[in-house]
Write a protein that holds these residues in place. Structure first.
Motif, PDB file in Angstrom:
ATOM      1  N   ASN A   1       4.586   0.116  -0.990  1.00 56.74           N
ATOM      2  CA  ASN A   1       4.409   0.804   0.284  1.00 56.74           C
ATOM      3  C   ASN A   1       4.827   2.267   0.159  1.00 56.74           C
TER       4      ASN A   1
ATOM      5  N   ASP B   1       4.839   4.307   2.951  1.00 58.14           N
ATOM      6  CA  ASP B   1       5.282   4.779   4.262  1.00 58.14           C
ATOM      7  C   ASP B   1       6.632   5.480   4.111  1.00 58.14           C
ATOM      8  N   GLY B   2       6.742   6.659   4.651  1.00 54.65           N
ATOM      9  CA  GLY B   2       7.994   7.397   4.624  1.00 54.65           C
ATOM     10  C   GLY B   2       8.311   8.096   3.315  1.00 54.65           C
TER      11      GLY B   2
ATOM     12  N   THR C   1       0.141   0.709  -0.121  1.00 58.25           N
ATOM     13  CA  THR C   1       0.012   0.541   1.324  1.00 58.25           C
ATOM     14  C   THR C   1       0.476   1.834   1.970  1.00 58.25           C
ATOM     15  N   LEU C   2      -0.271   2.280   2.974  1.00 56.70           N
ATOM     16  CA  LEU C   2       0.102   3.469   3.722  1.00 56.70           C
ATOM     17  C   LEU C   2      -0.342   3.271   5.158  1.00 56.70           C
ATOM     18  N   ASN C   3       0.593   3.461   6.081  1.00 59.43           N
ATOM     19  CA  ASN C   3       0.314   3.293   7.515  1.00 59.43           C
ATOM     20  C   ASN C   3      -0.271   1.920   7.833  1.00 59.43           C
ATOM     21  N   GLY C   4       0.239   0.906   7.164  1.00 58.53           N
ATOM     22  CA  GLY C   4      -0.183  -0.460   7.435  1.00 58.53           C
ATOM     23  C   GLY C   4      -1.491  -0.876   6.785  1.00 58.53           C
TER      24      GLY C   4
ATOM     25  N   SER D   1      -3.387  -1.686   3.396  1.00 56.31           N
ATOM     26  CA  SER D   1      -3.099  -2.025   2.007  1.00 56.31           C
ATOM     27  C   SER D   1      -4.358  -2.095   1.165  1.00 56.31           C
TER      28      SER D   1
ATOM     29  N   GLN E   1       3.980  12.280   4.769  1.00 59.56           N
ATOM     30  CA  GLN E   1       4.168  10.875   5.131  1.00 59.56           C
ATOM     31  C   GLN E   1       5.647  10.638   5.418  1.00 59.56           C
ATOM     32  N   LYS E   2       6.037  10.878   6.659  1.00 55.81           N
ATOM     33  CA  LYS E   2       7.460  10.796   7.040  1.00 55.81           C
ATOM     34  C   LYS E   2       7.763   9.499   7.748  1.00 55.81           C
TER      35      LYS E   2
END
Length: 99
Positions: A49, A51-52, A35-38, A40, A98-99
């Motif tokens: 995930n 994210d970050g 999943t990335l930026n919501g 999936s 991806q911060k």
């Protein structure tokens, strides 16, 4: 103005990731299990995930993990993926953003 354009062109051409679309590469090779930026993939529960991830990991860690996932996370389910050096460079830089 031409000097600025020439300097920008030189930087782009000198970039090791020029020509590789990192977002497209992520979509083709990674998205299925993450999943990335919501958004999936169908197997996102397996990979988790991302994210970050750019705030949690540095370049050296990502390169080592991509080369051999179990060297960094022994229980990792990620398999080794064959990519060119240019593709790995682009993917690492994409993940670092991806911060």
């Amino acid at each position: 103005m031409r000097h600025v354009a020439a300097a920008v062109l030189m930087l782009v051409l000198a970039s090791p990731t020029w020509g590789v679309d990192a977002q497209d590469l992520y979509n083709k090779k990674c998205k299925v299990c993450h999943t990335l930026n919501g958004v999936s993939g169908p197997k996102a529960k397996v990979g988790g995930n991302l994210d970050g991830v750019g705030s949690k990991r540095d370049e050296a860690w990502l390169r080592a993990y991509f080369t051999d996932p179990r060297s960094k996370i022994p229980e990792s389910k990620m398999k080794k993926i064959k990519l060119s050096q240019e593709q790995w460079d682009a993917l690492v830089q994409f993940m670092l953003q991806q911060k």
